[in-house]
Design a protein around this motif. Structure first.
Motif, PDB file in Angstrom:
ATOM      1  N   PRO B  91       0.995  63.066 -16.756  1.00 29.53           N
ATOM      2  CA  PRO B  91       0.611  61.966 -15.931  1.00 29.53           C
ATOM      3  C   PRO B  91       1.613  61.005 -15.403  1.00 29.53           C
ATOM      4  O   PRO B  91       1.463  60.519 -14.339  1.00 29.53           O
ATOM      5  N   TYR B 145      -1.531  74.168 -13.334  1.00 33.73           N
ATOM      6  CA  TYR B 145      -1.514  72.753 -13.773  1.00 33.73           C
ATOM      7  C   TYR B 145      -2.935  72.368 -13.465  1.00 33.73           C
ATOM      8  O   TYR B 145      -3.605  72.832 -12.286  1.00 33.73           O
ATOM      9  N   VAL B 146      -3.754  71.644 -14.317  1.00 35.89           N
ATOM     10  CA  VAL B 146      -5.048  71.441 -14.563  1.00 35.89           C
ATOM     11  C   VAL B 146      -5.243  70.002 -14.142  1.00 35.89           C
ATOM     12  O   VAL B 146      -4.614  68.999 -14.626  1.00 35.89           O
ATOM     13  N   GLN B 147      -6.078  69.662 -13.025  1.00 41.89           N
ATOM     14  CA  GLN B 147      -6.554  68.423 -12.686  1.00 41.89           C
ATOM     15  C   GLN B 147      -8.147  68.354 -12.786  1.00 41.89           C
ATOM     16  O   GLN B 147      -8.733  69.321 -12.553  1.00 41.89           O
ATOM     17  N   TYR B 148      -8.614  67.493 -13.095  1.00 41.76           N
ATOM     18  CA  TYR B 148     -10.029  67.256 -13.214  1.00 41.76           C
ATOM     19  C   TYR B 148     -10.357  66.073 -12.145  1.00 41.76           C
ATOM     20  O   TYR B 148     -10.237  65.008 -12.119  1.00 41.76           O
ATOM     21  N   ILE B 149     -10.921  66.803 -10.965  1.00 42.04           N
ATOM     22  CA  ILE B 149     -11.334  65.959  -9.987  1.00 42.04           C
ATOM     23  C   ILE B 149     -12.782  65.851 -10.018  1.00 42.04           C
ATOM     24  O   ILE B 149     -13.475  66.859  -9.571  1.00 42.04           O
ATOM     25  N   MET B 150     -13.069  64.616  -9.801  1.00 47.63           N
ATOM     26  CA  MET B 150     -14.768  64.371 -10.082  1.00 47.63           C
ATOM     27  C   MET B 150     -15.422  65.241 -10.915  1.00 47.63           C
ATOM     28  O   MET B 150     -16.478  65.886 -10.840  1.00 47.63           O
ATOM     29  N   GLY B 151     -14.858  65.115 -12.144  1.00 49.89           N
ATOM     30  CA  GLY B 151     -15.499  66.081 -13.220  1.00 49.89           C
ATOM     31  C   GLY B 151     -15.338  67.511 -13.408  1.00 49.89           C
ATOM     32  O   GLY B 151     -15.499  68.198 -14.271  1.00 49.89           O
ATOM     33  N   LYS B 152     -14.548  68.006 -12.055  1.00 52.02           N
ATOM     34  CA  LYS B 152     -14.653  69.490 -11.868  1.00 52.02           C
ATOM     35  C   LYS B 152     -13.091  69.937 -12.153  1.00 52.02           C
ATOM     36  O   LYS B 152     -11.947  69.162 -11.725  1.00 52.02           O
ATOM     37  N   LYS B 153     -12.871  71.104 -12.989  1.00 54.41           N
ATOM     38  CA  LYS B 153     -11.531  71.519 -13.310  1.00 54.41           C
ATOM     39  C   LYS B 153     -10.870  72.282 -12.088  1.00 54.41           C
ATOM     40  O   LYS B 153     -11.461  73.050 -11.392  1.00 54.41           O
ATOM     41  N   ARG B 156      -3.977  74.513 -10.268  1.00 56.32           N
ATOM     42  CA  ARG B 156      -2.759  74.279  -9.368  1.00 56.32           C
ATOM     43  C   ARG B 156      -1.820  75.348  -9.596  1.00 56.32           C
ATOM     44  O   ARG B 156      -1.231  75.303 -10.954  1.00 56.32           O
TER      45      ARG B 156
END
Lengths: 287, 287
Positions: B91, B145-153, B156
């Protein structure tokens, strides 16, 4: 008492605190830290040092030198209060939290309260508002701190002490500072996971962004930052009470960019300090 | 060219870099950063500044002041090379990576290579060994690489440039430094996610720990740290080539605690610098 849960550690003859540059046997930890009642923490090293300096001056007591010998984290002691920076993000915070739990365990400290004094983006609240966290959600919008241990997903509960945040609320109210109690979204980046539209990449529309922020608001979320969830989950495991007080630097329903001037930013950051300073003096009967 | 993908940003008249304390219009970014070819990064502010100072001295060129006005990140420029700290964890790193991509995009920079110069725990390699990452796994042991964008996994991809890590391998070999190419496990804490037994909490046995580390070794993992995965995934999206070179501070099959003295630690950290310094001089034809 501060708890640890690690039978292997009990057997270790010494303990090297890699990120603090000290070892268990290199100092008399009970003498140095046995009296600690408050851990005041925040991301920025400079800000936390500044808070420590003002607190010591207000009380006319001495402030220690930096008790960490690495440049990763700094620790200042003023009486029964430690002022420690945790860097940005939950992984950075987790390291110093674990090392502080061990430090206070070795020191036989008891009845310790950890307070994160942070900055955040508000949702439907004016800039400068203080938010006291009563629950934190992760990026999946679940109120659990996630660890992957040996490849397996582990969920950790996080509890914010209701007595402490109500006391802090009352102090803020007495000081006539704008304050709310609400939930906090703790995510792992500043741009996409916060649905900002001012990063290098943006794969959602403005409509989707506002729909998400409004959804958060309906869930009771009043601010977004990057540490509260792990801060609570890890200190909880160490039997340390937790509060998180953040000032909102902007209203995310109005904009994404932080446009505050230096003076406004400084005044906002000092609001957090004023509340914590009065609260600690009350609790320790210093005034 | 350095890429961004954000139509909204193109419409913004100015851009405030919150964590650098500068704005797009406050400086001539093309003049300041248009010539940049290498971003050299690592966790520690002090270490990166030290690398910049030595590099400038070796070449007899000047080193800029810190070009960031916040205490979160620092940026030093020596000719066509920037030296930037990213703090601890993905982060923290993600913020400065996004701001650097925007900075270099505005500056019209091209053919940029970002190199993370890190410390790590090795697996079945002696302390002091350099590891060049050819792939990174997350805590779930997946190379995304994991991102949670607007709650969605969102997953990348992360790519480490094979030409660059082979060139770095050859330089290390010429300098007679111990070096390996292998996979890197990038996790979100220093203790439990790395199966250390010297944290405040430990819910696995020594047998389980070694089974996990041996499993990692069979997967081709040679070291464990906290940033490589996001470092590659985010810079890849900005059309910036990536390499990660880390020195191993200990062999995790032998111990968990970092017991190096100051001189050994310093010598190990300088091994990374020696390789990068020679490599950059070769690439920029400075020697």
């Amino acid at each position: 008492m501060v708890h640890i849960r690690n039978a292997a550690l009990e057997k270790q003859s010494d303990d090297h605190f890699h990120h603090l540059g000290i070892t268990k046997n290199s100092a008399d930890l009970r003498k140095m830290f046995g009296d600690i009642k408050f851990l005041c923490m925040g991301g920025s090293m400079k800000r936390l040092k500044n808070y420590a300096e003002i607190f010591a001056k207000e009380l006319g007591i001495s402030m220690s030198d930096n008790l960490s010998t690495t440049d990763r984290y700094s620790i200042y002691k003023t009486g029964q209060v430690l002022w420690v920076n945790h860097g940005i993000g939950m992984p950075s915070a987790s390291i110093i939290i674990i090392e502080l739990i061990k430090l206070l365990y070795y020191a036989n400290a008891k009845d310790v309260v950890a307070i994160r004094m942070g900055t955040s983006g508000g949702i439907a609240i004016p800039p400068g508002t203080l938010v006291l966290t009563n629950g934190a959600l992760n990026g999946e919008l679940i109120d659990k701190y996630v660890q992957y241990i040996m490849g397996k997903k582990i969920l950790r509960t996080s509890v914010f002490d209701a007595e402490v945040y109500h006391q802090l609320y009352n102090v803020a109210h007495q000081l006539q500072l704008p304050v709310q109690i609400g939930k906090t979204l703790s995510v792992n980046d500043f741009y996409e996971e916060q649905t900002r539209m001012d990063g290098a990449f943006c794969e959602y529309t403005e409509e989707e962004k506002f729909a998400f922020l409004n959804h958060l608001h309906k869930l009771g979320v009043r601010n977004v930052e990057m540490e509260a969830l792990s801060f609570a989950a890890l200190f909880n495991r160490g039997n340390i009470k937790v509060a998180v007080i953040c000032v909102s630097l902007l209203d995310r329903l109005k904009n994404d960019q932080v446009l505050l001037g230096h003076n406004d930013l400084n005044e906002f950051e000092m609001r957090i300090f004023k509340v914590i300073s009065v609260y600690i003096k009350q609790q320790l009967k210093l005034c």
